[in-house]
Design a protein around this motif. Sequence first.
Motif, PDB file in Angstrom:
ATOM      1  N   GLN A 194      32.241   2.538  23.162  1.00  0.00           N
ATOM      2  CA  GLN A 194      32.739   2.843  22.247  1.00  0.00           C
ATOM      3  C   GLN A 194      32.955   4.002  21.454  1.00  0.00           C
ATOM      4  O   GLN A 194      33.308   4.926  20.717  1.00  0.00           O
ATOM      5  N   TYR A 195      31.285   4.978  21.686  1.00  0.00           N
ATOM      6  CA  TYR A 195      31.371   6.207  22.007  1.00  0.00           C
ATOM      7  C   TYR A 195      30.949   7.079  23.264  1.00  0.00           C
ATOM      8  O   TYR A 195      29.392   7.700  23.963  1.00  0.00           O
ATOM      9  N   GLN A 196      32.343   6.754  23.777  1.00  0.00           N
ATOM     10  CA  GLN A 196      32.286   8.062  24.960  1.00  0.00           C
ATOM     11  C   GLN A 196      31.465   9.094  24.997  1.00  0.00           C
ATOM     12  O   GLN A 196      30.988   9.639  26.232  1.00  0.00           O
ATOM     13  N   GLU A 197      31.695   9.919  24.326  1.00  0.00           N
ATOM     14  CA  GLU A 197      30.759  11.113  24.049  1.00  0.00           C
ATOM     15  C   GLU A 197      29.363  11.080  24.486  1.00  0.00           C
ATOM     16  O   GLU A 197      29.001  12.554  25.366  1.00  0.00           O
ATOM     17  N   PHE A 198      29.202  10.270  23.997  1.00  0.00           N
ATOM     18  CA  PHE A 198      27.686   9.991  24.450  1.00  0.00           C
ATOM     19  C   PHE A 198      26.651   9.675  25.455  1.00  0.00           C
ATOM     20  O   PHE A 198      26.967   9.986  26.600  1.00  0.00           O
ATOM     21  N   LEU A 199      27.867   8.040  26.674  1.00  0.00           N
ATOM     22  CA  LEU A 199      27.641   7.753  27.212  1.00  0.00           C
ATOM     23  C   LEU A 199      28.042   9.162  28.764  1.00  0.00           C
ATOM     24  O   LEU A 199      27.009   9.225  29.044  1.00  0.00           O
ATOM     25  N   ALA A 200      28.843  10.158  28.201  1.00  0.00           N
ATOM     26  CA  ALA A 200      29.756  11.754  28.939  1.00  0.00           C
ATOM     27  C   ALA A 200      28.324  12.029  29.062  1.00  0.00           C
ATOM     28  O   ALA A 200      27.612  13.186  29.816  1.00  0.00           O
ATOM     29  N   ALA A 201      27.708  12.855  27.414  1.00  0.00           N
ATOM     30  CA  ALA A 201      26.384  13.165  28.351  1.00  0.00           C
ATOM     31  C   ALA A 201      25.463  13.083  28.361  1.00  0.00           C
ATOM     32  O   ALA A 201      24.598  13.852  28.745  1.00  0.00           O
ATOM     33  N   ALA A 202      25.191  11.411  28.916  1.00  0.00           N
ATOM     34  CA  ALA A 202      24.241  11.469  29.491  1.00  0.00           C
ATOM     35  C   ALA A 202      24.156  10.907  30.663  1.00  0.00           C
ATOM     36  O   ALA A 202      23.644  10.694  31.870  1.00  0.00           O
ATOM     37  N   GLY A 203      25.853  11.572  31.680  1.00  0.00           N
ATOM     38  CA  GLY A 203      25.601  11.057  32.419  1.00  0.00           C
ATOM     39  C   GLY A 203      26.237  10.118  33.145  1.00  0.00           C
ATOM     40  O   GLY A 203      26.123   9.215  35.034  1.00  0.00           O
ATOM     41  N   GLY A 204      27.074   8.555  32.276  1.00  0.00           N
ATOM     42  CA  GLY A 204      26.975   7.214  32.547  1.00  0.00           C
ATOM     43  C   GLY A 204      25.874   6.885  32.318  1.00  0.00           C
ATOM     44  O   GLY A 204      26.424   5.127  33.077  1.00  0.00           O
ATOM     45  N   ASP A 205      25.318   7.175  32.655  1.00  0.00           N
ATOM     46  CA  ASP A 205      23.387   6.151  32.410  1.00  0.00           C
ATOM     47  C   ASP A 205      23.374   5.504  31.145  1.00  0.00           C
ATOM     48  O   ASP A 205      22.603   6.298  29.680  1.00  0.00           O
ATOM     49  N   TYR A 206      23.796   4.087  30.648  1.00  0.00           N
ATOM     50  CA  TYR A 206      23.628   3.529  29.471  1.00  0.00           C
ATOM     51  C   TYR A 206      22.653   3.305  28.696  1.00  0.00           C
ATOM     52  O   TYR A 206      22.129   3.671  27.712  1.00  0.00           O
ATOM     53  N   ASP A 207      20.741   3.158  29.412  1.00  0.00           N
ATOM     54  CA  ASP A 207      20.119   3.692  28.896  1.00  0.00           C
ATOM     55  C   ASP A 207      19.165   5.033  28.077  1.00  0.00           C
ATOM     56  O   ASP A 207      18.646   5.240  27.199  1.00  0.00           O
ATOM     57  N   ALA A 208      19.716   6.106  29.070  1.00  0.00           N
ATOM     58  CA  ALA A 208      19.585   7.389  28.292  1.00  0.00           C
ATOM     59  C   ALA A 208      20.587   7.795  26.893  1.00  0.00           C
ATOM     60  O   ALA A 208      20.135   8.097  27.008  1.00  0.00           O
ATOM     61  N   ALA A 209      22.031   6.955  27.758  1.00  0.00           N
ATOM     62  CA  ALA A 209      22.994   7.813  26.459  1.00  0.00           C
ATOM     63  C   ALA A 209      22.428   6.866  25.046  1.00  0.00           C
ATOM     64  O   ALA A 209      22.064   7.409  23.820  1.00  0.00           O
ATOM     65  N   ALA A 210      21.648   4.913  25.277  1.00  0.00           N
ATOM     66  CA  ALA A 210      20.707   5.068  23.433  1.00  0.00           C
ATOM     67  C   ALA A 210      20.107   5.180  22.840  1.00  0.00           C
ATOM     68  O   ALA A 210      19.830   5.421  21.964  1.00  0.00           O
ATOM     69  N   SER A 211      18.898   6.129  23.993  1.00  0.00           N
ATOM     70  CA  SER A 211      18.522   7.185  23.664  1.00  0.00           C
ATOM     71  C   SER A 211      18.633   8.308  22.770  1.00  0.00           C
ATOM     72  O   SER A 211      18.168   9.277  22.139  1.00  0.00           O
ATOM     73  N   LEU A 212      19.937   9.192  22.860  1.00  0.00           N
ATOM     74  CA  LEU A 212      20.220  10.316  22.282  1.00  0.00           C
ATOM     75  C   LEU A 212      21.085   9.780  20.840  1.00  0.00           C
ATOM     76  O   LEU A 212      20.705   9.295  20.184  1.00  0.00           O
ATOM     77  N   VAL A 213      20.275  11.500  19.915  1.00  0.00           N
ATOM     78  CA  VAL A 213      21.030  10.898  18.756  1.00  0.00           C
ATOM     79  C   VAL A 213      21.685  11.553  17.641  1.00  0.00           C
ATOM     80  O   VAL A 213      22.308  12.470  18.653  1.00  0.00           O
ATOM     81  N   GLY A 214      22.598  10.407  17.546  1.00  0.00           N
ATOM     82  CA  GLY A 214      23.707  10.967  16.951  1.00  0.00           C
ATOM     83  C   GLY A 214      24.208  12.026  15.829  1.00  0.00           C
ATOM     84  O   GLY A 214      23.017  12.332  15.248  1.00  0.00           O
ATOM     85  N   ALA A 215      25.058  12.382  15.167  1.00  0.00           N
ATOM     86  CA  ALA A 215      25.407  12.597  14.075  1.00  0.00           C
ATOM     87  C   ALA A 215      24.543  12.619  12.646  1.00  0.00           C
ATOM     88  O   ALA A 215      24.003  12.756  11.780  1.00  0.00           O
ATOM     89  N   ASN A 216      24.102  11.378  13.030  1.00  0.00           N
ATOM     90  CA  ASN A 216      23.797  10.679  11.136  1.00  0.00           C
ATOM     91  C   ASN A 216      22.230  10.170  11.973  1.00  0.00           C
ATOM     92  O   ASN A 216      21.164  10.609  11.060  1.00  0.00           O
ATOM     93  N   GLY A 217      21.565  11.340  13.119  1.00  0.00           N
ATOM     94  CA  GLY A 217      20.332  12.308  12.660  1.00  0.00           C
ATOM     95  C   GLY A 217      19.162  10.830  13.907  1.00  0.00           C
ATOM     96  O   GLY A 217      17.913  10.707  13.296  1.00  0.00           O
ATOM     97  N   VAL A 218      19.865   9.479  14.047  1.00  0.00           N
ATOM     98  CA  VAL A 218      18.851   8.606  14.494  1.00  0.00           C
ATOM     99  C   VAL A 218      19.569   8.050  15.793  1.00  0.00           C
ATOM    100  O   VAL A 218      20.451   8.446  16.014  1.00  0.00           O
ATOM    101  N   THR A 219      18.256   7.517  16.580  1.00  0.00           N
ATOM    102  CA  THR A 219      18.791   7.391  18.228  1.00  0.00           C
ATOM    103  C   THR A 219      20.223   6.184  18.208  1.00  0.00           C
ATOM    104  O   THR A 219      20.732   5.239  17.310  1.00  0.00           O
ATOM    105  N   LEU A 220      20.951   6.398  19.539  1.00  0.00           N
ATOM    106  CA  LEU A 220      22.311   5.194  19.051  1.00  0.00           C
ATOM    107  C   LEU A 220      21.647   4.221  19.300  1.00  0.00           C
ATOM    108  O   LEU A 220      22.180   2.854  18.824  1.00  0.00           O
ATOM    109  N   ARG A 221      20.106   3.322  19.968  1.00  0.00           N
ATOM    110  CA  ARG A 221      19.565   2.473  19.991  1.00  0.00           C
ATOM    111  C   ARG A 221      19.497   2.458  18.327  1.00  0.00           C
ATOM    112  O   ARG A 221      19.636   0.466  17.685  1.00  0.00           O
TER     113      ARG A 221
END
Length: 277
Positions: A194-221
Motif C-alpha cells: 500500500q506504501y510503494q514509496e517506502f518499498l521503492a526507497a528500500a530498493g524493493g526489499d520488504y524487510d528493509a522497507a519495514a524498518s524505515l521510519v514513516g512521516a508519523n515518526g515510527v517504523t512501518l513495522r
Amino acid sequence: SKESLRTLFLGAQADGVTGGLLYDCSALDTIMTAAANPNYCTDGGVLYDKAKTRLIKYPCAVTTARYDVPASVADIDEGAFAGTPALTELTFGGDIDTIGNSAFDWCLGLRQVTFNGAVNFIGDGVFMVCPSLESLSFKGDSPTWGGSQFWYSTPTVYAEKGTSGWDDAAENVGFVVSYIDSGETSVPKSWIDQYQEFLAAAGGDYDAAASLVGANGVTLRESYIAGLNPTDEKSKFTVNLTIVDGEPVVTWSPDLSDDVQPRNYTIYGKSTLSGTE
C-alpha cells in the motif's frame, strides 16, 4: 455425501475420528460432541481430543478470518484445516510436535501463519495449495520438513537470528528466509504494498522497507502493529483512561481487536506513576 454435511455430532461412544476422515466436508460449519464422550471435545465448533492437545478438525465452512490455536495443542491432524477458504491468518500458541500431512492444503485465502513456540515436524504437502500465502513466522530452529510444500506460492519464512537449519530448508523446501531479532514482528507484504514509496526507497526489499521510519515518526513495522498510516504525520496510537462508575476504563485508538488481522492487547499498570510496582 461428505460434501453436503453441515453439522456433525459425535455421541458418547464415538471414536476413531481423524482430520483425514473429514477432509472433503466442504460444507461443514459445526462439530459437536457429547459431554460423556471420553475421546473428544469441541471449542467453538473445532474438534479436539479430550485433553485438547490434538487439533483434529477445523470446520471448512467457518467464515472467521483468523483463528488462534490454544497453547495446549501439540499435534495437528492430517487435513485439520484443509479446504477452509475464509481463513487468512493462523496463530499457534505453544510448541508443536507434529503437523500432519496436508494440514492446510487448499486454504486458498491463507496469508500468514505464526508459530509462537518451537515446531518439530511438518508433514508432506502441508501448504501445497495455498496461493495467497505470504509469510510464516517461527521460533527456534527449523523443523524437519516433508515434501511438496509450496506449489503455488513462495512465502517468506521469518526465523530468529541465531537459530539453525533455515538456509538448507529454504533451498530444499522452496521458500525465502528472513532473519529477525527475537520478538520482532513480521509485516505482510500486502500491507507494505500500500506504501510503494517506502518499498521503492528500500530498493524493493520488504524487510528493509519495514524498518524505515514513516512521516508519523515510527517504523512501518510499528505502524503495522498499531494500525497507523505511515504517510500521515498525525497518525498516532493513543491510549485514554477514564473513570466510569468509579472504575478506571482504558481505551485505545486505533482498536484493531476486531480487525481482519486482529491485534491482541496487553495492559500493564503500576500502583503509582513513579513507582516500580
